[in-house]
Design a protein around this motif. Sequence first.
Motif, PDB file in Angstrom:
ATOM      1  N   UNK A 147      14.874  11.171   4.581  1.00  0.00           N
ATOM      2  CA  UNK A 147      14.177  12.375   5.271  1.00  0.00           C
ATOM      3  C   UNK A 147      13.136  11.862   6.294  1.00  0.00           C
ATOM      4  N   UNK A 148      12.593  10.874   6.135  1.00  0.00           N
ATOM      5  CA  UNK A 148      11.457  10.290   6.825  1.00  0.00           C
ATOM      6  C   UNK A 148      11.930   9.743   8.105  1.00  0.00           C
ATOM      7  N   UNK A 149      13.297   9.138   8.056  1.00  0.00           N
ATOM      8  CA  UNK A 149      14.016   8.346   9.266  1.00  0.00           C
ATOM      9  C   UNK A 149      14.476   9.275  10.176  1.00  0.00           C
ATOM     10  N   UNK A 150      14.689  10.718   9.934  1.00  0.00           N
ATOM     11  CA  UNK A 150      15.354  11.596  10.653  1.00  0.00           C
ATOM     12  C   UNK A 150      14.626  11.776  12.126  1.00  0.00           C
ATOM     13  N   UNK A 151      13.137  11.987  12.187  1.00  0.00           N
ATOM     14  CA  UNK A 151      12.331  12.211  13.350  1.00  0.00           C
ATOM     15  C   UNK A 151      12.619  11.181  14.511  1.00  0.00           C
ATOM     16  N   UNK A 152      12.739   9.844  14.023  1.00  0.00           N
ATOM     17  CA  UNK A 152      12.937   8.713  14.756  1.00  0.00           C
ATOM     18  C   UNK A 152      14.392   8.546  15.270  1.00  0.00           C
ATOM     19  N   UNK A 153      15.213   9.171  14.414  1.00  0.00           N
ATOM     20  CA  UNK A 153      16.899   8.894  14.925  1.00  0.00           C
ATOM     21  C   UNK A 153      16.889  10.165  15.977  1.00  0.00           C
ATOM     22  N   UNK A 154      16.192  11.132  15.854  1.00  0.00           N
ATOM     23  CA  UNK A 154      16.319  12.213  16.652  1.00  0.00           C
ATOM     24  C   UNK A 154      15.959  11.752  18.057  1.00  0.00           C
ATOM     25  N   UNK A 155      14.966  11.169  18.158  1.00  0.00           N
ATOM     26  CA  UNK A 155      14.105  10.318  19.508  1.00  0.00           C
ATOM     27  C   UNK A 155      15.251   9.680  19.850  1.00  0.00           C
ATOM     28  N   UNK A 156      15.876   8.667  19.119  1.00  0.00           N
ATOM     29  CA  UNK A 156      16.872   7.879  19.782  1.00  0.00           C
ATOM     30  C   UNK A 156      17.971   8.483  20.404  1.00  0.00           C
ATOM     31  N   UNK A 157      18.401   9.591  19.910  1.00  0.00           N
ATOM     32  CA  UNK A 157      19.568  10.504  20.573  1.00  0.00           C
ATOM     33  C   UNK A 157      18.902  11.144  21.620  1.00  0.00           C
ATOM     34  N   UNK A 158      17.889  11.869  21.693  1.00  0.00           N
ATOM     35  CA  UNK A 158      17.488  12.536  22.686  1.00  0.00           C
ATOM     36  C   UNK A 158      17.050  11.404  23.720  1.00  0.00           C
ATOM     37  N   UNK A 159      16.798  10.279  23.631  1.00  0.00           N
ATOM     38  CA  UNK A 159      16.716   9.225  24.780  1.00  0.00           C
ATOM     39  C   UNK A 159      17.895   9.262  25.742  1.00  0.00           C
ATOM     40  N   UNK A 160      18.972   9.659  25.077  1.00  0.00           N
ATOM     41  CA  UNK A 160      20.334   9.516  25.859  1.00  0.00           C
ATOM     42  C   UNK A 160      20.827  10.834  26.234  1.00  0.00           C
ATOM     43  N   UNK A 161      20.521  12.018  25.495  1.00  0.00           N
ATOM     44  CA  UNK A 161      20.842  13.007  25.663  1.00  0.00           C
ATOM     45  C   UNK A 161      20.097  14.304  25.384  1.00  0.00           C
ATOM     46  N   UNK A 162      20.003  15.370  26.063  1.00  0.00           N
ATOM     47  CA  UNK A 162      19.181  16.489  25.689  1.00  0.00           C
ATOM     48  C   UNK A 162      20.037  17.258  24.700  1.00  0.00           C
ATOM     49  N   UNK A 163      21.049  16.972  24.331  1.00  0.00           N
ATOM     50  CA  UNK A 163      21.739  17.737  23.401  1.00  0.00           C
ATOM     51  C   UNK A 163      22.267  16.732  22.272  1.00  0.00           C
ATOM     52  N   UNK A 164      22.070  17.070  20.892  1.00  0.00           N
ATOM     53  CA  UNK A 164      22.539  15.972  19.867  1.00  0.00           C
ATOM     54  C   UNK A 164      23.270  16.713  18.833  1.00  0.00           C
ATOM     55  N   UNK A 165      23.936  16.203  17.881  1.00  0.00           N
ATOM     56  CA  UNK A 165      24.830  16.673  16.937  1.00  0.00           C
ATOM     57  C   UNK A 165      24.623  15.735  15.733  1.00  0.00           C
ATOM     58  N   UNK A 166      24.279  16.428  14.501  1.00  0.00           N
ATOM     59  CA  UNK A 166      24.147  15.689  13.333  1.00  0.00           C
ATOM     60  C   UNK A 166      25.145  16.146  12.256  1.00  0.00           C
ATOM     61  N   UNK A 167      25.624  15.025  11.952  1.00  0.00           N
ATOM     62  CA  UNK A 167      26.805  15.266  10.981  1.00  0.00           C
ATOM     63  C   UNK A 167      26.712  14.634   9.714  1.00  0.00           C
ATOM     64  N   UNK A 168      27.523  15.180   8.819  1.00  0.00           N
ATOM     65  CA  UNK A 168      27.614  14.736   7.389  1.00  0.00           C
ATOM     66  C   UNK A 168      28.187  13.268   7.389  1.00  0.00           C
ATOM     67  N   UNK A 169      27.846  12.421   6.309  1.00  0.00           N
ATOM     68  CA  UNK A 169      28.284  11.099   6.114  1.00  0.00           C
ATOM     69  C   UNK A 169      29.529  11.445   5.264  1.00  0.00           C
ATOM     70  N   UNK A 170      30.774  11.040   5.753  1.00  0.00           N
ATOM     71  CA  UNK A 170      31.846  10.979   4.954  1.00  0.00           C
ATOM     72  C   UNK A 170      32.184   9.634   4.364  1.00  0.00           C
TER      73      UNK A 170
END
Length: 327
Positions: A174-197
């Motif tokens: 859970x602690x890694x999620x904010x940084x991961x969100x920022x990495x995605x938002x640096x590329x696009x202002x919309x993101x998608x979070x998906x379950x690991x399969x």
Amino acid sequence: MKNIAVLMGGYSSEWEISMKSGGVVSQHLDKTRYRVFPISILKDGWYYTDEQGQKLPVDKNDFSIKIGKEKINFDCCYNTIHGTPGEDGMIQAMLELLSIPQTSCDYYQSAITFNKRDCIAVLKPWSITTGKHFYMDQGEEVDVDRILSHVGLPCFVKANRSGSSFGVSKVYEASQLPDALQVAFDVDDEIIIESFLEGTEVSVGVYQIGDEVIALPPTEIVSENDFFDYEAKYGGKSEEITPARIGTTSTRAVQELSKRIYSILKLKGIARADFIFHNGTPHFIEINTNPGMSEESIIPKQVRAAGRSLQEVLTLVIEDSIKKYQS
């Protein structure tokens, strides 16, 4: 002979990969049938580079170029642009208005498939199996507990409108999620979070000639890295096995599913659908309507595995695009 423009580049972080794709397509087009003109579509201009290295601009009024006193109009554009403006429908709409055939899907289908969230939403009523997803837009309050209660851990955070694994992170805690969100938002202002399969990742090339939708042999992707990221795709940090080692039954199932998705979305040209075989069932991840065509890319390998030459398939796609436009 027909004049064929090979469009490459784009305005996104994938532009360099697209330039390689365009170079390979230009190299493999049949020079006995076509005059081939590689056209760079870049932020600094749209142009054809002649043999002397001179950049000859594209006239956007009719998408033509001028070489000396000769004006070149194009019979078809082979679209290898990754990202905007060639994969999101913008170039497609322009060429449609100018009555110039192009090889990628039409502008509406491009806009839908380029947006991962919209594509999944369109396919859900057709009972296409996917993982679990959570959507966010930039500026929204981040509720980590709510997100993870929906998708679980580990999970992937992705830029919604990007390719080549730009803006993608795998999150274990859970602690890694904010940084991961920022990495995605640096590329696009919309993101998608998906379950690991957990399962085998495969990719299937699909194209249509006339009324026949054709699926290529699936490729199994085995990444040396934590997932099939940019380095794994383009830096040799993965093994891409074609045909995939999934058995005859699973191969046929994922090929039929790829063709069904292609038809539901009303695509044309060459596309590539990605899946994870999770608990024996192929789960749809995304579809790329301008897939990579560089020497490292999956589609050229699948074409060879199908016993066909890249020149043959490219010719079929171009001629079918022109025929569809004229019909």
